[in-house]
Scaffold this active site. Structure first.
Site, PDB file in Angstrom:
ATOM      1  N   SER A 120      -6.067  15.160 106.274  1.00 23.96           N
ATOM      2  CA  SER A 120      -7.350  14.914 106.914  1.00 23.96           C
ATOM      3  C   SER A 120      -8.102  13.836 106.129  1.00 23.96           C
ATOM      4  CB  SER A 120      -8.138  16.226 107.025  1.00 23.96           C
ATOM      5  OG  SER A 120      -9.209  16.102 107.920  1.00 23.96           O
ATOM      6  N   GLU A 219      -2.176  11.396 112.825  1.00 23.93           N
ATOM      7  CA  GLU A 219      -2.610  12.678 113.384  1.00 23.93           C
ATOM      8  C   GLU A 219      -4.129  12.630 113.447  1.00 23.93           C
ATOM      9  OE1 GLU A 219      -4.404  15.305 111.785  1.00 23.93           O
ATOM     10  OE2 GLU A 219      -4.591  14.294 109.854  1.00 23.93           O
ATOM     11  N   HIS A 286      -3.654  19.271 112.102  1.00 25.99           N
ATOM     12  CA  HIS A 286      -4.624  20.355 112.173  1.00 25.99           C
ATOM     13  C   HIS A 286      -4.268  21.413 113.221  1.00 25.99           C
ATOM     14  CE1 HIS A 286      -6.872  16.968 110.440  1.00 25.99           C
ATOM     15  NE2 HIS A 286      -7.741  17.835 109.944  1.00 25.99           N
TER      16      HIS A 286
END
Length: 312
Positions: A120, A219, A286
């Site tokens: 992230s 992502e 996630h």
């Protein structure tokens, strides 16, 4: 012409695997974590025989950040400089790592390389460390994919294998992941670089390494379609994706269609213009049961076998 990435391959820094008794430190370069969730992750690491400690500011709160920039940076640099620390675990992502990514102690990272584990927002730290030092990191975490904070066994075992063995890492595409529909034909090899799309775009122009010759991992979670559209447009038209050899697409979660257009439609529109092999459906990000993978290592993307194999 040989890419800058491949001219400097011999400079990639490989860290040894962790052994029982090694010390791992939790730090918070981004947002303040949930203390109980961090303690659950600590318990998992200790069950593997690792020793765990915490940065001084790991649970500090300053607005949406885990302390001021200087406090968060001090913890991360202290871990990079401490010879007893063999791996660094980011307690969470969130926001804020991008504020300090250019101020890391790159000399310490070069002289005593250790694994940085996170994803992230932490992607920008991986990018910056790779750009400045060619240090390999781990895209992944002991990520709890439900509201109760439970860490899936598949997620645990994946990180343990990456940290404590030297085996190649094989990530198979999952048909039930929406991005699996993006898979095209072909194979590609190169260093696996990337992670969170928002951080890749944020890094462009200052912390983003040369991606020519690389397999790009992307992502994302909970972004507006227009934001993804803007970021991919900028990356493509700014030349940042020139020379990419393949695209590894992880989990794109919590996206609502906009005007009949889905995130898969949008990704296909942009990624298709690169004319390289694309492998979607990878459980990285996630979503449910996410896995861990080395960033900066050589990898082979095989769309026929629907696998991403990362060499150790």
């Amino acid at each position: 012409m040989e890419s800058a990435l491949h001219r400097r391959d011999e400079m990639a820094i490989l860290q040894p695997t962790l052994r029982v008794g090694d010390k791992v430190r939790f730090v918070s370069p981004a947002s303040t974590p949930d203390r109980e969730r961090v303690f659950l992750a600590r318990d998992v690491l200790e069950s593997w025989g690792l020793r765990v400690d915490f940065g001084e500011n790991a649970f500090r709160k300053f607005s949406y950040l885990a302390g001021t920039d200087d406090e968060r940076l001090a913890d991360l640099n202290a871990a990079l400089r401490d010879p007893a620390v063999r791996a660094i675990v980011a307690t969470r992502g969130g926001k804020g790592s991008y504020r300090i990514a250019d101020r890391l102690d790159f000399e310490a990272a070069r002289n005593d390389p250790k694994l940085l584990i996170g994803f992230s927002d932490i992607t920008i730290l991986h990018l910056s460390l790779w750009k400045s030092c060619r240090v390999i990191g781990i895209h992944g975490a002991l990520y709890a994919d439900d509201e109760e904070g439970r860490i899936p066994e598949e997620t645990r075992s994946s990180l343990q294998r990456v940290l404590m063995t030297s085996d190649d890492v094989v990530i198979s595409s999952r048909e039930d992941e929406p991005t699996s529909a993006l898979t095209t034909e072909g194979t590609a090899s190169g260093r696996l670089i990337g992670g969170n799309l928002d951080m890749i775009a944020t890094a462009a122009g200052w912390a983003l390494p040369d991606l020519s010759g690389a397999i790009l991992l992307i992502e994302a979670v909970e972004m507006h379609l227009g934001q993804v559209d803007r970021e991919l447009t900028m990356l493509r038209k700014g030349g940042h994706l020139a020379g990419v050899r393949g695209i590894a697409v992880g989990q794109f979660t919590k996206f609502n269609p906009g005007g009949g257009i889905t995130i898969i439609d949008l990704l296909r529109d942009h990624l298709g213009q690169l004319d390289v092999p694309i492998l979607g459906g990878l459980p990285l990000g996630h979503g449910k049961n996410p896995l861990s993978v080395p960033i900066g290592s050589m990898a082979v993307l095989d769309t026929a076998a629907r696998t991403l194999i990362v060499k150790r």
